[in-house]
Design a protein around this motif. Sequence first.
Motif, mmCIF file in Angstrom:
data_model
loop_
_atom_site.group_PDB
_atom_site.id
_atom_site.type_symbol
_atom_site.label_atom_id
_atom_site.label_comp_id
_atom_site.label_asym_id
_atom_site.label_seq_id
_atom_site.Cartn_x
_atom_site.Cartn_y
_atom_site.Cartn_z
ATOM 1 N N VAL A 16 0.870 -1.181 0.000
ATOM 2 C CA VAL A 16 0.000 0.000 0.000
ATOM 3 C C VAL A 16 0.901 1.223 0.000
ATOM 4 O O VAL A 16 1.826 1.322 0.817
ATOM 5 C CB VAL A 16 -0.885 0.037 1.263
ATOM 6 N N SER A 17 0.657 2.154 -0.927
ATOM 7 C CA SER A 17 1.415 3.408 -0.876
ATOM 8 C C SER A 17 0.433 4.554 -0.648
ATOM 9 O O SER A 17 -0.723 4.507 -1.078
ATOM 10 C CB SER A 17 2.235 3.617 -2.149
ATOM 11 N N ILE A 18 0.919 5.554 0.077
ATOM 12 C CA ILE A 18 0.059 6.700 0.403
ATOM 13 C C ILE A 18 0.583 7.893 -0.367
ATOM 14 O O ILE A 18 1.733 8.320 -0.156
ATOM 15 C CB ILE A 18 0.049 6.976 1.919
ATOM 16 N N GLU A 19 -0.223 8.394 -1.279
ATOM 17 C CA GLU A 19 0.282 9.418 -2.191
ATOM 18 C C GLU A 19 0.650 10.709 -1.464
ATOM 19 O O GLU A 19 0.088 11.037 -0.420
ATOM 20 C CB GLU A 19 -0.697 9.673 -3.348
ATOM 21 N N SER A 20 1.627 11.386 -2.018
ATOM 22 C CA SER A 20 2.155 12.663 -1.513
ATOM 23 C C SER A 20 2.862 12.561 -0.167
ATOM 24 O O SER A 20 3.100 13.565 0.488
ATOM 25 C CB SER A 20 1.055 13.727 -1.374
ATOM 26 N N SER A 90 -11.008 -2.656 5.226
ATOM 27 C CA SER A 90 -10.595 -2.993 3.860
ATOM 28 C C SER A 90 -9.441 -3.976 3.829
ATOM 29 O O SER A 90 -8.401 -3.757 4.446
ATOM 30 C CB SER A 90 -10.189 -1.719 3.119
ATOM 31 N N LEU A 91 -9.650 -5.052 3.070
ATOM 32 C CA LEU A 91 -8.583 -6.030 2.822
ATOM 33 C C LEU A 91 -8.086 -5.778 1.406
ATOM 34 O O LEU A 91 -8.889 -5.553 0.492
ATOM 35 C CB LEU A 91 -9.135 -7.452 2.929
ATOM 36 N N ALA A 92 -6.772 -5.809 1.216
ATOM 37 C CA ALA A 92 -6.213 -5.485 -0.112
ATOM 38 C C ALA A 92 -6.271 -6.713 -1.011
ATOM 39 O O ALA A 92 -5.803 -7.783 -0.646
ATOM 40 C CB ALA A 92 -4.772 -5.016 0.048
ATOM 41 N N CYS A 93 -6.850 -6.552 -2.193
ATOM 42 C CA CYS A 93 -6.870 -7.642 -3.170
ATOM 43 C C CYS A 93 -5.748 -7.469 -4.181
ATOM 44 O O CYS A 93 -5.405 -8.399 -4.913
ATOM 45 C CB CYS A 93 -8.202 -7.650 -3.924
ATOM 46 N N THR A 94 -5.215 -6.236 -4.279
ATOM 47 C CA THR A 94 -4.116 -5.919 -5.199
ATOM 48 C C THR A 94 -3.229 -4.916 -4.447
ATOM 49 O O THR A 94 -3.560 -4.514 -3.333
ATOM 50 C CB THR A 94 -4.646 -5.218 -6.465
ATOM 51 N N ASP A 95 -2.140 -4.509 -5.072
ATOM 52 C CA ASP A 95 -1.413 -3.370 -4.507
ATOM 53 C C ASP A 95 -2.355 -2.165 -4.547
ATOM 54 O O ASP A 95 -3.219 -2.068 -5.431
ATOM 55 C CB ASP A 95 -0.155 -3.066 -5.335
#
Length: 359
Positions: A16-20, A90-95
């Motif tokens: 997971v990346s958090i923009e900015s 929320s569970l991540a299904c993708t990056d």
Amino acid sequence: MLKRILGLGRAQARTVSIESTGLSFPVGPGETVLEAALRAGIAFPNKCRSGACGTCRCTLREGRVREKVDTSYVLGADDLQRGQILACQSLACTDLRLAVEGLQPQQRIPAPRATEGEIIAMRPLTADILEIRLRLQSPMPYLAGQYAELARKGIPGARQYSFARGSGDGHAVSEPCFFVRHVPGGRFTAWLHHQAVVGDCLSVQGPYGDFWLRDAMRPMLCVAGGSGMAPLRAMLEDAAERQVERDVLFCFGARTEADLYCLDDMKLLASRWRGRFRFLPVLSEEPAESDWQGRRGMVTAEMMSELKDPAGMDAYLCGPPPMVDDGIARLKAAGMAEARIRFDRFLDASHQPSAQAVP
Ligand SMILES: Cc1cc2nc3c(=O)[nH]c(=O)nc-3n(C[C@H](O)[C@H](O)[C@H](O)COP(=O)(O)OP(=O)(O)OC[C@H]3O[C@@H](n4cnc5c(N)ncnc54)[C@H](O)[C@@H]3O)c2cc1C
């Protein structure tokens, strides 16, 4: 919307990346985005972690998630349309790439951990608030203002309780204490107030929450009701230790004089505080014929009569949800920017989405 429903991710770690912000972190299978962010020490906005408060809402820019509950109780149609999700559900299904408002990238927080705690002391503070002290198997670091989740075998679910003492700015504490109000009809607090004894054991997980003191020079308004005293006392204790120099007005709401507590702690804080420190108790149900000479009425109404320049202050509110909501509404109406208002609502099971669904 479709991607929320279809995304049944394979069991593998995602990023997971958090923009900015330049921040990114791995999220494991079965782990929520919020759990993974907190594990990485990221100060992701969060409060109840159960999908009730909406604090961890963020915008999904890229990727797919699967949500553990129907979040439309907290997120409106517009929010969903804009791609908003609750990180705690929320569970991540993708990056994933997320936009998160109000996240301070430079702020690091202690990663949550799980341990056991033995009750080593219990002391009534008022007729319905009990102070409990635990001895933890493994000491827990926290920022003053945060909370831990306590659970007792045989009582389903965990309950949140704010640390009532400072930690010396994030140090590991082996004997934390909590102020627990007896909630009528509540399972955990009924057990704690009426059956628990010294030596009983609890599961303890934390720390959680984002209600800690932000650095600033502006005067502070603190507002608490009932057991909402706990995180503010912790926060102010640590701030006094750090020799923070800001003026403080602490308005405390209780029903009657018998419901006031921590008065000696407030005197001690005032004597150690650098800057002005004023503690203002306000009683809402004190009998008219009593000899109480202090303020009467609703704490949120009384606090307003004390504020000369609300727009130039920071506010910290904590306690019963109606008190917190009323305080926030009054402060905003008086010109205080939303970003300057920090709060913890002491939500309970009656505020959960599942409780609201009951006709
Ligand atoms: C961030 C945070 C920090 C907190 N810190 C503190 C603190 O420091 N001190 C403190 O005293 N409290 C605190 N709380 C509140 C605390 O976590 C508990 O919610 C509270 O103590 C009630 O626990 P309980 O098990 O006794 O009640 P519960 O059994 O959870 O019930 C709570 C109320 O909901 C009702 N209820 C239960 N199930 C339902 C249902 N399905 N539908 C409708 N109503 C229902 C019950 O009758 C009762 O009135 C905090 C809460 C949050 C979110």
